[in-house]
Design an enzyme around this catalytic site. Structure first.
Site, short mmCIF file in Angstrom:
data_model
loop_
_atom_site.label_atom_id
_atom_site.label_comp_id
_atom_site.label_asym_id
_atom_site.label_seq_id
_atom_site.Cartn_x
_atom_site.Cartn_y
_atom_site.Cartn_z
N HIS A 57 0.83 -1.21 0.00
CA HIS A 57 0.00 0.00 0.00
C HIS A 57 0.87 1.26 0.00
O HIS A 57 0.39 2.34 0.35
CB HIS A 57 -0.90 0.02 1.23
CG HIS A 57 -1.72 -1.21 1.41
ND1 HIS A 57 -2.64 -1.60 0.47
CD2 HIS A 57 -1.75 -2.14 2.39
CE1 HIS A 57 -3.21 -2.73 0.89
NE2 HIS A 57 -2.68 -3.08 2.04
N HIS A 219 -7.20 -4.71 -0.55
CA HIS A 219 -6.51 -5.98 -0.84
C HIS A 219 -7.26 -6.75 -1.92
O HIS A 219 -7.07 -7.94 -2.10
CB HIS A 219 -6.42 -6.85 0.41
CG HIS A 219 -5.94 -6.11 1.60
ND1 HIS A 219 -6.80 -5.54 2.51
CD2 HIS A 219 -4.69 -5.82 2.01
CE1 HIS A 219 -6.08 -4.94 3.45
NE2 HIS A 219 -4.81 -5.09 3.17
#
Lengths: 333, 333
Positions: A57, A219
């Site tokens: 991320h 995700h």
């Protein structure tokens, strides 16, 4: 799988080595267990603020370590929760005697491991507060999370709360502020494409060439709906309207509008979305007092965006504007 | 074509509207012809520094407009040179009486149009200097360019030269500095995937799933060689060794090492490349005194990277560190 990597098993370690070399003036990196701390940690008498989560991320969270934001970040494997020993070591490394705040995104593994680390740290005499970020309006209570997921608001919270800790506020106040900011913001995201986790070697999900997924998780967790690709303006509306109605944001509110690229979406498209999002805010009577546009919480090379709104007040504006010096967010210094 | 756009014909206009809304404190945007100027332009007595080129490379150039960097940017259509009237209007808008420097990337259309704009501006009594950036060691004299192409070094040059102009240096000195910086840097890039220009609606080129292209241009112009995908370490070596030997950079040199993401490459991979690039610099006796890692000159959603090295001296370091306040690069303010 087309990636600029060596061995999938070494991705996070080698990334951390790169961060350590590129930003030696800002951060220190420790390995086994892996964590990143600001170069001058621990800062005596200052509340330590730490966060963590799966890698993939970037720049969140490691890129937000430095003066005015996080004291430490714990990167797990890609899309995998960090372990309690990472969190414990990071907590000890940033403990300046005023206690440590754990900012935790709402995923089961993150929560469980941060709780365990908090218990261990308390056992060593460190005062701990933990706040869970849960801003994603797309999905509630799924196979993947209990309650709302923690997504884009995490970035804004880390900036605002980090500034408060830098000012010298005590642990209880910093933690309360973190809870307040979390309660004042909402997010929703979408994807045009999947991403590929290096270890898996193939896309996390399949999305036909003419389809998109609204409400996707960072995700690749399922969102609200798959549908045919629509225009940027229609997509922006589909994301921001549920965000506005969820809190709800009301006419007259000051807001921070954050349009986030998921990794593979060009900046040119993020500004096109920002343009429409700002127009919709105006239509609802929301006054955009601060903005953020760019890839700050990504999902590897996923193409897509998320939109976060945070209700602002004078205190939040001052803390947002306060100096910050991290690899991924930097101003005023 | 999966893109967050409305109509391909409106992409640049809507992007500019987004930039104007998101960064009203930093820049002003004008339309027909399109250009972006810093909010306080023209700054009286200061040399104006402008650049421009096709859109699709964001944040370059529009994201670098503001105090301490560019006074104006002229965005063309995606991957298409801006027109002389854009450049002329931008030049007039930033003319504070001390002349204007045009920073031009070495592409035939950009050169031709900036030359025409310079002639027109001189006709209106504005002193103009123009400097061509040509740092790409991959290809010389192709169907697409005469000499080396202008790529990643442009970002570094705009920062350093913009700081010099902000300090109040006269036009001749600012232009000479720009020529010196251009002569002191080199770049090479590569791609894992193509990108899709909105108007075209299909990828600029095809690259099989197991192949990459070394030496690619920022518009997808052919590079040196297509070959089977290699490891990040091998790719880094294939990019940086020709950069080092071209200038050449020599043992004992201070350098700025810039690892740039082409748009679709996750930051995690950029740091893996940075790690190896820094190691190779060390092996050659080069001292990395400043670093930049991130997507600063992109090719829409192309996956790939470029590596730029710039030979540094004390003056360049000071100008690099000087305050900058733009949408895409911001520190010290």
């Amino acid at each position: 799988m087309k990636k600029l990597i060596n061995n999938p098993a070494d991705v996070v370690k080698e990334e951390l080595e790169g961060i350590a070399l590129a930003h030696a003036d800002l951060v220190k990196v420790y390995y086994d267990p892996n964590y990143i701390v600001r170069a001058d940690a621990p800062v005596k008498g200052k509340v330590g603020v730490i966060s963590g989560g799966g890698s993939g991320h970037e720049p969140m969270h490691g890129g937000f370590v430095g003066k005015g934001m996080l004291d430490a970040a714990c990167p797990g494997a890609v899309f995998t929760s960090p372990t309690p020993d990472q969190m414990l070591e990071a907590t000890k490394a940033v403990n300046g005697g005023a206690g440590v705040l754990h900012i935790v995104k709402n995923y089961t593994g993150d929560i469980m491991n941060f709780e365990m680390a908090a218990d261990l740290a308390r056992g060593e005499g460190i005062e701990i507060e933990a706040v869970v970020i849960n801003d994603d309006v797309a999905v509630e209570d799924s196979l993947y999370t209990a309650g709302r997921r923690g997504v884009g608001l995490t970035v804004l919270t880390e900036k605002i709360v980090g500034a408060a800790a830098e000012k010298g506020l005590p642990l209880k106040k910093v933690a309360d502020l973190c809870r307040e900011v979390n309660a004042a913001g909402r997010t929703m995201g979408m994807a045009l494409t999947s991403c590929t986790v290096p270890h898996a070697g193939k896309p996390t999900f399949d999305l036909p060439e003419d389809e998109m997924e609204i409400g996707i998780g960072i995700h690749g967790e399922p969102g609200r709906k798959r549908m045919k690709l629509k225009s940027a303006d229609e997509i922006t509306e589909m994301l921001i309207e549920p965000v506005i109605s969820d809190l709800p944001f009301k006419s007259g509110d000051d807001v921070l509008l954050f349009v986030n690229g998921m990794g593979g979406t060009p900046l040119i498209e993020q500004y096109i979305v920002y343009r429409k999002a700002a127009e919709i805010c105006k239509k609802h009577g929301l006054k955009v007092v601060r903005s953020l546009v760019g890839p700050y919480i990504t999902s590897l090379e996923m193409a897509g965006i998320s939109i976060t709104l945070l209700k602002m007040n004078d205190e939040y504006v001052k803390l947002w504007d306060a100096p910050v010096l991290t690899p991924g967010m930097r101003w005023g210094i």
